[in-house]
Design a protein around this motif. Structure first.
Motif, mmCIF file in Angstrom:
data_model
loop_
_atom_site.group_PDB
_atom_site.id
_atom_site.type_symbol
_atom_site.label_atom_id
_atom_site.label_comp_id
_atom_site.label_asym_id
_atom_site.label_seq_id
_atom_site.Cartn_x
_atom_site.Cartn_y
_atom_site.Cartn_z
ATOM 1 N N THR A 1 0.834 -1.204 0.000
ATOM 2 C CA THR A 1 0.000 0.000 0.000
ATOM 3 C C THR A 1 0.869 1.255 0.000
ATOM 4 O O THR A 1 0.545 2.240 -0.679
ATOM 5 C CB THR A 1 -0.929 -0.006 1.234
ATOM 6 O OG1 THR A 1 -1.724 -1.197 1.233
ATOM 7 C CG2 THR A 1 -1.842 1.202 1.240
ATOM 8 N N THR A 2 1.962 1.223 0.732
ATOM 9 C CA THR A 2 2.889 2.352 0.740
ATOM 10 C C THR A 2 3.426 2.627 -0.657
ATOM 11 O O THR A 2 3.451 3.771 -1.124
ATOM 12 C CB THR A 2 4.065 2.074 1.701
ATOM 13 O OG1 THR A 2 3.566 1.804 3.007
ATOM 14 C CG2 THR A 2 5.020 3.251 1.754
ATOM 15 N N ALA A 3 3.846 1.556 -1.352
ATOM 16 C CA ALA A 3 4.385 1.718 -2.704
ATOM 17 C C ALA A 3 3.325 2.256 -3.661
ATOM 18 O O ALA A 3 3.619 3.109 -4.510
ATOM 19 C CB ALA A 3 4.920 0.380 -3.205
ATOM 20 N N CYS A 4 2.080 1.780 -3.526
ATOM 21 C CA CYS A 4 1.004 2.251 -4.403
ATOM 22 C C CYS A 4 0.733 3.740 -4.215
ATOM 23 O O CYS A 4 0.445 4.455 -5.186
ATOM 24 C CB CYS A 4 -0.271 1.451 -4.148
ATOM 25 S SG CYS A 4 -0.205 -0.267 -4.699
ATOM 26 N N CYS A 5 0.819 4.196 -2.986
ATOM 27 C CA CYS A 5 0.554 5.614 -2.715
ATOM 28 C C CYS A 5 1.688 6.508 -3.220
ATOM 29 O O CYS A 5 1.463 7.682 -3.539
ATOM 30 C CB CYS A 5 0.355 5.835 -1.216
ATOM 31 S SG CYS A 5 -1.159 5.103 -0.547
ATOM 32 N N LEU A 6 2.880 5.963 -3.292
ATOM 33 C CA LEU A 6 4.028 6.768 -3.704
ATOM 34 C C LEU A 6 4.139 6.943 -5.210
ATOM 35 O O LEU A 6 4.963 7.736 -5.669
ATOM 36 C CB LEU A 6 5.321 6.131 -3.172
ATOM 37 C CG LEU A 6 5.514 6.174 -1.652
ATOM 38 C CD1 LEU A 6 6.759 5.403 -1.250
ATOM 39 C CD2 LEU A 6 5.576 7.600 -1.145
ATOM 40 N N VAL A 7 3.351 6.208 -6.000
ATOM 41 C CA VAL A 7 3.459 6.299 -7.461
ATOM 42 C C VAL A 7 2.328 7.113 -8.062
ATOM 43 O O VAL A 7 2.048 6.995 -9.264
ATOM 44 C CB VAL A 7 3.496 4.887 -8.097
ATOM 45 C CG1 VAL A 7 4.702 4.127 -7.621
ATOM 46 C CG2 VAL A 7 2.215 4.125 -7.816
ATOM 47 N N ARG A 8 1.668 7.945 -7.271
ATOM 48 C CA ARG A 8 0.540 8.733 -7.789
ATOM 49 C C ARG A 8 0.970 9.606 -8.964
ATOM 50 O O ARG A 8 0.235 9.777 -9.930
ATOM 51 C CB ARG A 8 -0.022 9.601 -6.669
ATOM 52 C CG ARG A 8 -0.955 10.726 -7.160
ATOM 53 C CD ARG A 8 -2.385 10.375 -6.924
ATOM 54 N NE ARG A 8 -3.283 11.254 -7.642
ATOM 55 C CZ ARG A 8 -4.378 11.785 -7.120
ATOM 56 N NH1 ARG A 8 -4.698 11.542 -5.870
ATOM 57 N NH2 ARG A 8 -5.179 12.526 -7.834
ATOM 58 N N SER A 9 2.169 10.180 -8.873
ATOM 59 C CA SER A 9 2.616 11.083 -9.939
ATOM 60 C C SER A 9 2.807 10.347 -11.261
ATOM 61 O O SER A 9 2.760 10.962 -12.324
ATOM 62 C CB SER A 9 3.925 11.759 -9.538
ATOM 63 O OG SER A 9 4.924 10.779 -9.311
ATOM 64 N N LYS A 10 2.996 9.021 -11.217
ATOM 65 C CA LYS A 10 3.208 8.244 -12.435
ATOM 66 C C LYS A 10 1.931 7.546 -12.879
ATOM 67 O O LYS A 10 1.644 7.446 -14.065
ATOM 68 C CB LYS A 10 4.301 7.192 -12.200
ATOM 69 C CG LYS A 10 5.584 7.765 -11.632
ATOM 70 C CD LYS A 10 6.438 6.656 -11.056
ATOM 71 C CE LYS A 10 7.478 7.227 -10.107
ATOM 72 N NZ LYS A 10 8.234 6.172 -9.434
ATOM 73 N N GLN A 11 1.176 7.046 -11.887
ATOM 74 C CA GLN A 11 -0.049 6.315 -12.212
ATOM 75 C C GLN A 11 -1.008 6.389 -11.034
ATOM 76 O O GLN A 11 -0.779 5.762 -10.000
ATOM 77 C CB GLN A 11 0.269 4.856 -12.546
ATOM 78 C CG GLN A 11 -0.982 4.032 -12.841
ATOM 79 C CD GLN A 11 -0.642 2.611 -13.245
ATOM 80 O OE1 GLN A 11 0.393 2.360 -13.851
ATOM 81 N NE2 GLN A 11 -1.528 1.670 -12.912
ATOM 82 N N PRO A 12 -2.095 7.162 -11.145
ATOM 83 C CA PRO A 12 -3.080 7.211 -10.054
ATOM 84 C C PRO A 12 -3.747 5.847 -9.895
ATOM 85 O O PRO A 12 -4.273 5.296 -10.862
ATOM 86 C CB PRO A 12 -4.079 8.269 -10.526
ATOM 87 C CG PRO A 12 -3.427 8.982 -11.647
ATOM 88 C CD PRO A 12 -2.452 8.047 -12.261
ATOM 89 N N ILE A 13 -3.699 5.320 -8.698
ATOM 90 C CA ILE A 13 -4.238 3.978 -8.441
ATOM 91 C C ILE A 13 -5.565 4.050 -7.694
ATOM 92 O O ILE A 13 -6.491 3.288 -7.969
ATOM 93 C CB ILE A 13 -3.214 3.157 -7.643
ATOM 94 C CG1 ILE A 13 -1.907 3.048 -8.435
ATOM 95 C CG2 ILE A 13 -3.755 1.768 -7.320
ATOM 96 C CD1 ILE A 13 -0.770 2.432 -7.655
#
Length: 461
Positions: free
Chosen positions: A260-272
């Motif tokens: 979940t931490t990794a998913c939140c950190l990639v918002r700038s590349k891909q909103p999940i």
């Protein structure tokens, strides 16, 4: 010739008056004196034994004099209980449990972890046709087992990084291993695999690797449901009712948090996640922080919460922060758990302060049953509490004090309203000066000490 008696005295001995005194029969003397002494000693010892027996009997009689009340030990226990009851009446003390709720109930069966189609995936076929396969001599009788070996030794992440592509089958398989496998080596390797794929340190506009299938919020929520997560506040048993057998967080919760931490950190590349889904994640993370069984994961939880808070855009945050705070105020018990929910929002960044202040404010409103409507009403309510009243609940006062501290001191915008801080100072002086130092009531000393500390800091400013 006359025989000489060897026992007769010599001539010179007969002239000595000391030596010429009558000879005493030593044998008879010893015998008479010895019998007398023995007889006397015997009767003396006999009398001492009788005296000791009398003393013991007397002591035993005194020791057993309270047999009707259950013995001396029972009498002592009764006296201690009487003293304890008297002290409780004097201090009006109440037993207050520590923070902690059980957020996990019975776990559900996990989904299947075997994917028969894996043997036909393009990545595996291309690897087998490559010369590299001769270096590790794999057995391809079972695609799952072969790929598990590649996953554990790090070859799988290197292969997908080289071809910049993750097939749907491999993505689903590694995701399920990460969140549902009982083997630590597999779930840890799968989590590392996904972390490398997402590579949050990479500042590129898009993800460096094309992923055919990406987990959604519903997949993360489904995993929590499988773990037995209790989504409603009414389901949360108190700490005293926690079941010690078989109920609790699974080992996979660590990898759930990291993913979940990794998913939140990639918002700038891909909103999940959507904004509402990210709000739910923040609330879940705060609830997880209330489970004492997860204290060893607090560092991971804090990192995940920071990444979830930073996931929102500036426009989304102002609205989402209030929504999160209102929902938590209705869900969290109004005891030490509400203080814990505020304390677990760590960090000194602006958004952490915003959330900590908003949550504290909403919980204060809930504490007063929403009879107050704004900041001034809350402080007026606090100032009106008579701390000298013998019925004053200092446990609630302590909760009010800590919540108000986090509400005001974590919100710099309130510094522009001097009346708020003046009323805050009045409340602190009431708690610091009007509570007697000898007050034995529960939490009285804690309220007085904390208020004095905060008052000193306010005065110093």
């Amino acid at each position: 010739m006359e025989m000489v008696n060897m026992d007769d005295p010599l001539d010179f001995e007969s002239e000595d008056q000391l030596l010429s005194s009558p000879v005493i029969n030593q044998k008879s003397r010893k015998k008479v004196i010895g019998l007398d002494e023995l007889l006397t000693d015997y009767f003396k010892e006999k009398s001492k034994v009788i005296e000791r027996e009398c003393k013991r009997a007397k002591a035993k009689k005194n020791y057993n004099s309270d047999e009707d009340d259950g013995g001396k030990e029972a009498l002592l226990s009764r006296k201690i209980n009487e003293c304890r009851n008297q002290m409780r009446e004097m201090s009006n003390d109440e037993e207050i449990s520590t923070w902690g709720v059980q957020v996990f109930g019975d776990q559900k069966p996990p989904p299947p972890l075997v994917f028969p189609e894996l043997g036909s995936c393009a990545l595996l076929q291309s690897f087998m046709s490559n010369k590299l396969q001769t270096l590790i001599e794999p057995s391809i009788e079972n695609g799952d087992n072969f790929l598990e070996g590649l996953l554990v030794n790090g070859w799988l992440s290197k292969l997908v990084s080289t071809c910049c592509h993750v097939e749907k089958l491999i993505a689903k398989w590694t995701f399920n291993l990460m969140l549902y496998s009982s083997k630590e080596e597999l779930r840890t390797s799968a989590c590392d695999f996904w972390w490398i794929i997402l590579s949050p340190e990479n500042k590129a506009e898009k993800l460096p690797i094309r992923i055919e299938w990406f987990p959604s919020y519903s997949d993360l929520q489904r995993a929590l449901d499988t773990y037995g997560f209790l989504f409603t506040s009414s389901s949360h048993p108190k700490l005293s009712n926690m079941d010690s057998g078989g109920r609790g967080p699974p080992k996979n919760i660590r990898d759930w948090i990291k993913f979940t931490t990794a998913c939140c950190l990639v918002r700038s590349k891909q909103p999940i996640f959507s904004a509402s889904e990210a709000e739910e994640l923040v609330k879940f993370l705060i609830c997880l922080s209330l489970d004492r069984q997860l204290q060893g994961l607090q560092v991971l939880l804090n990192k995940c919460m920071q990444s979830a808070i930073s996931y929102f855009t500036d426009k989304e945050w102002s609205t989402s922060c209030e929504k999160i705070a209102r929902t938590l105020s209705c869900r969290i018990p109004m005891d030490l758990n509400c203080l814990r929910s505020v304390e677990c929002i760590s960090g000194v960044v602006t958004r952490s302060n915003n959330l900590r202040s908003a949550v504290s404010y909403q919980i204060l409103l809930a504490c007063f049953d929403h009879k107050v409507t704004d900041e001034v009403d809350i402080l007026n309510m606090l100032i009106s509490i008579n701390v000298k009243d013998k019925n004053c609940d200092f446990f609630k006062m302590y909760i009010y004090l800590v919540l108000t501290e986090n509400w005001l001191l974590s919100n710099p915008s309130l510094e522009l309203e001097p009346v708020i801080y003046e009323m805050w100072g009045v409340f602190l002086r009431n708690c610091s000066c009007q509570i007697n130092g000898t007050d034995l009531r529960s939490y009285a000393s804690k309220v007085r000490t904390k208020a004095s500390y905060l008052l000193h800091g306010t005065t110093k400013k």
